[in-house]
Design a protein around this motif. Structure first.
Motif, PDB file in Angstrom:
ATOM      1  N   UNK A 125       1.287   7.819  13.909  1.00 57.83           N
ATOM      2  CA  UNK A 125       0.253   8.846  13.912  1.00 57.83           C
ATOM      3  C   UNK A 125       0.441   9.869  15.006  1.00 57.83           C
ATOM      4  N   UNK A 126       0.343  11.137  14.610  1.00 58.91           N
ATOM      5  CA  UNK A 126       0.354  12.217  15.594  1.00 58.91           C
ATOM      6  C   UNK A 126      -1.049  12.470  16.113  1.00 58.91           C
ATOM      7  N   UNK A 186      -0.063  18.869   1.506  1.00 67.38           N
ATOM      8  CA  UNK A 186      -0.219  17.638   0.709  1.00 67.38           C
ATOM      9  C   UNK A 186      -0.101  16.372   1.565  1.00 67.38           C
ATOM     10  N   UNK A 187       0.698  16.443   2.654  1.00 60.98           N
ATOM     11  CA  UNK A 187       0.879  15.257   3.504  1.00 60.98           C
ATOM     12  C   UNK A 187       0.029  15.322   4.776  1.00 60.98           C
ATOM     13  N   UNK A 188      -0.952  16.213   4.791  1.00 69.73           N
ATOM     14  CA  UNK A 188      -1.883  16.250   5.937  1.00 69.73           C
ATOM     15  C   UNK A 188      -2.837  15.068   5.861  1.00 69.73           C
ATOM     16  N   UNK A 189      -3.447  14.750   7.005  1.00 74.13           N
ATOM     17  CA  UNK A 189      -4.429  13.663   7.038  1.00 74.13           C
ATOM     18  C   UNK A 189      -5.465  14.022   8.101  1.00 74.13           C
ATOM     19  N   UNK A 190      -6.633  14.483   7.647  1.00 69.62           N
ATOM     20  CA  UNK A 190      -7.667  14.895   8.600  1.00 69.62           C
ATOM     21  C   UNK A 190      -8.287  13.647   9.223  1.00 69.62           C
ATOM     22  N   UNK A 244       0.805  -1.220   0.000  1.00 68.62           N
ATOM     23  CA  UNK A 244       0.000   0.000   0.000  1.00 68.62           C
ATOM     24  C   UNK A 244       0.844   1.279   0.000  1.00 68.62           C
ATOM     25  N   UNK A 245       0.400   2.279  -0.746  1.00 67.58           N
ATOM     26  CA  UNK A 245       0.988   3.614  -0.641  1.00 67.58           C
ATOM     27  C   UNK A 245      -0.148   4.617  -0.571  1.00 67.58           C
ATOM     28  N   UNK A 246       0.138   5.767   0.023  1.00 63.89           N
ATOM     29  CA  UNK A 246      -0.873   6.805   0.149  1.00 63.89           C
ATOM     30  C   UNK A 246      -0.358   8.078  -0.512  1.00 63.89           C
ATOM     31  N   UNK A 247      -0.736   8.307  -1.793  1.00 59.97           N
ATOM     32  CA  UNK A 247      -0.243   9.498  -2.493  1.00 59.97           C
ATOM     33  C   UNK A 247      -0.660  10.777  -1.761  1.00 59.97           C
ATOM     34  N   UNK A 248       0.119  11.859  -1.994  1.00 56.83           N
ATOM     35  CA  UNK A 248      -0.205  13.153  -1.392  1.00 56.83           C
ATOM     36  C   UNK A 248      -1.563  13.639  -1.880  1.00 56.83           C
ATOM     37  N   UNK A 273       3.368  11.775   8.199  1.00 60.18           N
ATOM     38  CA  UNK A 273       4.606  12.295   7.627  1.00 60.18           C
ATOM     39  C   UNK A 273       5.226  13.383   8.488  1.00 60.18           C
ATOM     40  N   UNK A 274       4.477  13.877   9.476  1.00 51.94           N
ATOM     41  CA  UNK A 274       5.181  14.660  10.469  1.00 51.94           C
ATOM     42  C   UNK A 274       4.793  16.102  10.712  1.00 51.94           C
TER      43      UNK A 274
END
Ligand SMILES: *[C@@H]1O[C@H](CO)[C@@H](O)[C@H](O)[C@H]1NC(C)=O
Ligand SMILES: *[C@@H]1O[C@H](CO)[C@@H](O)[C@H](O)[C@H]1NC(C)=O
Ligand SMILES: *[C@@H]1O[C@H](CO)[C@@H](O)[C@H](O)[C@H]1NC(C)=O
Ligand SMILES: *[C@@H]1O[C@H](CO)[C@@H](O)[C@H](O)[C@H]1NC(C)=O
Ligand SMILES: CC(=O)N[C@H]1CO[C@H](CO)[C@@H](O)[C@@H]1O
Length: 409
Positions: free
Chosen positions: A253-254, A168-172, A133-137, A199-200
């Motif tokens: 995960x943060x 682009x690397x955010x994740x709500x 699995x990969x999660x594109x931006x 991603x940080x």
């Protein structure tokens, strides 16, 4: 010599799904029953798609969103105890790996109907030819907050974010609301969203529901960052993430759980991989650098660390008594931070709570919990699906007559 000896030692397979117990029938020793707290009632069973988010409406309609998988829809409504169907329609649902990760229902108010809010992460997981699995931006305009009128079952609001707010690397990951007209100049209320970015750059995203403007606070503040190399235990086994195509790693995960107080004045939160609970006055999250250049520094200086709570916590909920419920995947339990005793207290524990993922308090005074066996999902087990049907929703009554927070509607 030591390495050779060590390699000959057989250790219980850490990844094994089958949990076996020693035979303790007839023992004279004290045994941990694995349970306490109010009665847990089984409410719904998942026999097809594995769930992630859930929300209960005022009329006990029940909605679920799903984990990543080869699934045919991303948002469902339960039609009976064992099945869900695409909601609001098949055409509004994207198949295969796309997901609406989080659901939240706000009560009706004079300005808006009872609303099912969806967080669309805009970051589907894609499998490469080896199945890794990969999660594109995220693409600009992809990540969205969507409001659905539960009376008409139609989408009535859609919000997107500029790349300066949703990176682009955010994740709500989760969302809370304060819809009181006094809270922003627009009078339409505000959404508080956590960006848990693996991603940080985790932090808070605020959204003015009247103007559609959004802004960030506490990005990369220590209280929002993952605890590096954190190794939790699930069902008594140390956990490492084993994802195909990626060397063995730990969860990254943060900022994950958040919960607003019944009076809207404070936001509690924590990263998934932390044992500490934090909070900040919502005034510091709402302040804009356009009117106060020191808004970010003031926010950073006003974070409270409430100390350790006894483990990692996943999703949060909160009730009308001000208790801050925290789902504790290491303990198959729900704990509650009590702002009156300043301590974290036990609410309910049960061996069936194998990864509580998402909680929703109904107007009936029950807390509903999704149980999805996440540590056994293929993405964390070299592609093997070690979950066992069914997944479940269980519910229990809240202590002290607690109920859903309605004062912020
Ligand atoms: C467990 O122990 C009890 C009492 O010692 C014994 O009767 C029973 O057969 C054991 N069960 C298993 C599955 O070994
Ligand atoms: C997804 O499911 C469909 C239908 O069940 C199947 O044909 C397809 O091979 C599956 N794809 C993957 C990547 O598993
Ligand atoms: C539940 O609903 C599903 C989908 O509509 C249907 O296939 C199934 O037979 C129903 N089960 C019961 C027990 O009614
Ligand atoms: C910190 O929060 C309190 C409210 O709890 C507020 O009175 C104070 O002004 C805030 N401090 C800063 C520096 O923002
Ligand atoms: C009902 C609904 O809003 N579904 C959304 C789920 O997420 C996908 C993208 O991941 C959106 O395109 C759908 O509109």
């Amino acid at each position: 010599m030591l390495p050779i000896l060590l390699s000959a030692v057989t250790v219980l397979s850490a990844a094994a799904a089958q949990v076996t117990y020693q035979n303790n029938s007839g023992t004279i020793l004290r045994v941990d029953t694995g349970r306490y707290g109010p009665e847990l009632e089984k409410y719904h069973y998942y026999y097809d798609q594995w769930p992630i988010g859930l929300a209960i409406s005022s009329t006990s309609r029940f909605f679920a969103s799903y984990t990543r998988g080869n699934y045919s829809f991303t948002l469902g409504e339960a039609v009976n105890e064992t099945a869900e169907i695409p909601y609001p329609s098949t055409s509004l649902n994207l198949p295969v790996s796309q997901l609406n990760t989080t659901l939240y229902i706000t009560p009706e108010n004079p300005r808006r109907p009872e609303t099912l809010w969806l967080v669309d992460t805009g970051r589907p997981t894609i499998m490469d030819s080896q199945g890794a699995p990969t999660m594109p931006y995220a693409q600009p305009g992809g990540p969205k907050i969507i409001g659905i009128n539960l009376a008409s079952n139609s989408v009535y609001a859609t919000y997107i974010f500029p790349v300066s707010v949703h990176f682009p690397d955010s994740y709500m990951n989760d969302i809370r609301f304060d819809l009181r007209p006094s809270i922003t100049a627009s009078g339409q209320g505000v959404a508080y969203i956590v960006d848990s970015s693996d991603e940080g750059r985790p932090g808070f995203i605020m959204l003015d529901l009247g103007t559609g403007e959004s802004w960030r606070r506490l990005t990369q503040h220590p209280s929002t960052l993952r605890v590096d190399r954190d190794v939790p235990s699930y069902q008594g086994r140390p956990f490492y993430q084993r994802t195909m195509g990626i060397p063995v790693q730990t969860l990254r995960e943060g900022l994950d759980g958040l919960q607003i107080t019944p009076d809207g004045s404070r936001m509690y939160y924590s990263p998934l991989t932390s044992d500490c609970l934090y909070s900040i006055p919502t005034a510091n999250l709402l302040a804009r650098t356009t009117s106060d250049p020191l808004a970010e520094i003031k926010a950073a200086n006003n974070v409270t660390n409430h100390g350790q709570r006894g483990g990692n916590a996943n999703g949060f909920e909160g009730d009308s008594n001000g208790l801050i419920y925290q789902l504790m995947p290491e303990h198959n339990a729900v704990y509650a931070y009590n702002p009156h005793t300043l301590q974290t207290e036990p609410l309910v524990r049960d061996p069936r709570i194998i990864w509580p993922d998402g909680a929703s308090i109904g107007q009936d005074g029950y807390m509903y919990l999704n149980i999805n066996q996440l540590p056994y999902q293929p993405m964390w087990n070299d592609g093997s699906d070690l979950r066992m049907y069914p997944g479940a929703v269980v519910r229990c009554r809240l202590p002290g007559g607690g109920g859903k927070i309605v004062g912020l509607a």
